[in-house]
Design a protein around this motif. Structure first.
Motif, mmCIF file in Angstrom:
data_model
loop_
_atom_site.group_PDB
_atom_site.id
_atom_site.type_symbol
_atom_site.label_atom_id
_atom_site.label_comp_id
_atom_site.label_asym_id
_atom_site.label_seq_id
_atom_site.Cartn_x
_atom_site.Cartn_y
_atom_site.Cartn_z
ATOM 1 N N LEU A 346 -28.893 12.007 34.321
ATOM 2 C CA LEU A 346 -29.737 12.490 35.417
ATOM 3 C C LEU A 346 -29.889 11.434 36.513
ATOM 4 O O LEU A 346 -29.739 11.730 37.706
ATOM 5 C CB LEU A 346 -31.107 12.882 34.864
ATOM 6 N N ALA A 350 -28.579 11.769 40.404
ATOM 7 C CA ALA A 350 -29.508 11.670 41.531
ATOM 8 C C ALA A 350 -28.991 10.728 42.618
ATOM 9 O O ALA A 350 -29.425 10.848 43.780
ATOM 10 C CB ALA A 350 -30.871 11.198 41.042
ATOM 11 N N LEU A 361 -29.171 18.787 39.322
ATOM 12 C CA LEU A 361 -30.587 18.434 39.238
ATOM 13 C C LEU A 361 -31.430 19.665 38.932
ATOM 14 O O LEU A 361 -32.374 19.613 38.138
ATOM 15 C CB LEU A 361 -31.043 17.786 40.543
ATOM 16 N N THR A 365 -33.999 20.587 35.538
ATOM 17 C CA THR A 365 -35.408 21.008 35.541
ATOM 18 C C THR A 365 -35.697 21.969 34.405
ATOM 19 O O THR A 365 -36.870 22.227 34.090
ATOM 20 C CB THR A 365 -35.790 21.682 36.875
ATOM 21 N N ALA A 376 -36.258 15.349 37.142
ATOM 22 C CA ALA A 376 -35.385 16.195 37.956
ATOM 23 C C ALA A 376 -36.154 16.812 39.114
ATOM 24 O O ALA A 376 -35.661 16.864 40.258
ATOM 25 C CB ALA A 376 -34.757 17.281 37.082
ATOM 26 N N TYR A 379 -36.713 14.129 41.768
ATOM 27 C CA TYR A 379 -35.507 13.872 42.571
ATOM 28 C C TYR A 379 -35.255 15.004 43.572
ATOM 29 O O TYR A 379 -34.876 14.760 44.721
ATOM 30 C CB TYR A 379 -34.304 13.697 41.656
ATOM 31 N N LEU A 380 -35.459 16.240 43.140
ATOM 32 C CA LEU A 380 -35.242 17.382 44.054
ATOM 33 C C LEU A 380 -36.252 17.333 45.203
ATOM 34 O O LEU A 380 -35.895 17.623 46.358
ATOM 35 C CB LEU A 380 -35.376 18.679 43.278
#
Length: 385
Positions: A346, A350, A361, A365, A376, A379-380
């Protein structure tokens, strides 16, 4: 020589790997006392101290007095009891990016007395303090990797200049009882602070490709041999040889049935942009407990933990590897049952751009791990800003 300085804390604990009192060569007659002459003209080849009426001799001994610029070499700080045993308290403040002990200050000085730059190892995170008894038959030695103490080394004659501080005392002993008496314990003397300054001459030669290749091959053979202590030193020195000729040796070490050597090999292989290094990391990402000797573990769970740690190390290596194909190999582990492996995937995803990374990503989730789900989503959210 490839290389890359603050002590934040210290705990009394067991010594670091390369503190031993295995036998070493005796002092030369020319270096038997303080201020003895050396090839450099003014070097302190050895220093003699009086500790509770007993003589303790400290000396600085590089494994070789002539070596190539890129050749990995140890220098040994040796403490010898001239007659009766002396207990020496040592420290190893080496929890940093280089594993270099900051309480041993070593510099290369050129013919004009100028010190070469010493690389910065980054933040210091403490170390260990322990004591060892030096005897005539078993001196105490501390092994220092010269590669971690100099940058910008060029051929020429130099003086290795070392400064450190230790404490010493006469050790506690038990005297045999006379008839009718109880055993008599003689207390240790008070600790004495010793300021140690030592020098040793060395000559640095230009790299010879063939000779350097032979050195690397020799270290590779030692790294997979049965002598544990010697193999450990060879693995460490091989790590200072940032040469692609070390790759096949690291691949062999990565398959050696022992956790520590495998771990060091995987850490080294991540640096190389080479398909052989990539293949070794991919293979190690699937390490099974059966690849490690059962005799080295008290139970199966500990053995499984070591295998899991090696898989995680290999996946971290894939995330950092410069090899083409490393990213794709890493993505193949995105459904790994180990949460730490998936978290590494992950973090690497990213750092990527484009719609594919965003889709991955989004998939994370819905991971089974709440930790990975939260990371996640974070990061989004950062991408939408």
């Amino acid at each position: 020589m490839v290389v890359a300085g603050g002590i934040l804390g210290c705990s009394r604990s067991s010594p670091p790997p390369r503190s031993t009192n295995r036998a070493v060569a005796p002092l030369d007659a020319a270096s038997a006392g303080p201020g003895a002459a050396s090839d450099a003209g003014s070097g302190v080849a050895a220093s003699r101290f009086q500790v509770g009426g007993r003589a303790l001799v400290a000396s600085l001994r590089p494994d070789r007095s002539r070596f190539m610029v890129s050749e990995p070499v140890y220098a040994r700080v040796v403490f010898e009891a001239a007659t009766e045993p002396v207990e020496v308290e040592l420290s190893w403040m080496g929890r940093n990016s280089l594993g270099r002990p900051e309480n041993y200050r070593l510099t290369f000085r050129d013919a004009q007395g100028r010190s070469l730059p010493v690389p910065d190892p980054g933040p210091q995170m403490g170390g260990n303090t322990w004591s060892v008894t030096a005897t005539q038959d078993a001196p105490v030695r501390i092994s220092l990797r010269l590669a971690t103490y100099v940058t910008g080394l060029t051929p020429g004659r130099y003086t290795l200049h070392l400064e450190t501080a230790v404490r010493a005392r006469t050790p506690q002993v038990r005297r045999p009882p006379r008839p009718g008496e109880l055993p008599n314990t003689v207390a240790a003397s008070q600790w004495q602070d010793l300021a140690v300054t030592l020098e040793a001459p060395v000559e640095v030669l230009a790299d010879d490709p063939a000779a350097l290749g032979a050195v690397i091959d020799g270290l590779g053979r030692r790294a997979v041999a049965d002598d544990y202590d010697d193999a450990r030193e060879a693995v460490t020195l091989l790590g200072d040889a940032r040469d692609p000729r070390a790759i096949p040796h690291w691949v062999s070490v990565a398959q050696y049935p022992e956790y520590e050597r495998r771990f060091n090999a995987l850490t080294a292989l991540r640096r190389f942009d080479d398909p052989r290094a990539l293949a070794a990391l991919v293979r190690a990402a699937a390490t099974e407990p059966t690849e490690l000797p059962a005799a080295g573990y008290t139970n199966g769970e500990l053995r499984a933990q070591s295998a899991r740690a090696l898989r995680q190390t290999a996946v971290h290596g894939l995330a950092e590897s410069p090899c083409a194909g490393a990213y794709e190999a890493l993505l193949a582990r995105q459904a790994d049952p180990d949460q730490e492996v998936r978290l590494t995937v992950l973090h690497r995803v990213a750092r990527s751009t484009g719609p594919e990374a965003a889709a991955l990503l989004e998939r994370f989730t819905r991971d089974a791990s709440p930790t990975i789900q939260a990371e996640a989503r974070r990061y989004l959210a950062e991408r939408r800003r």
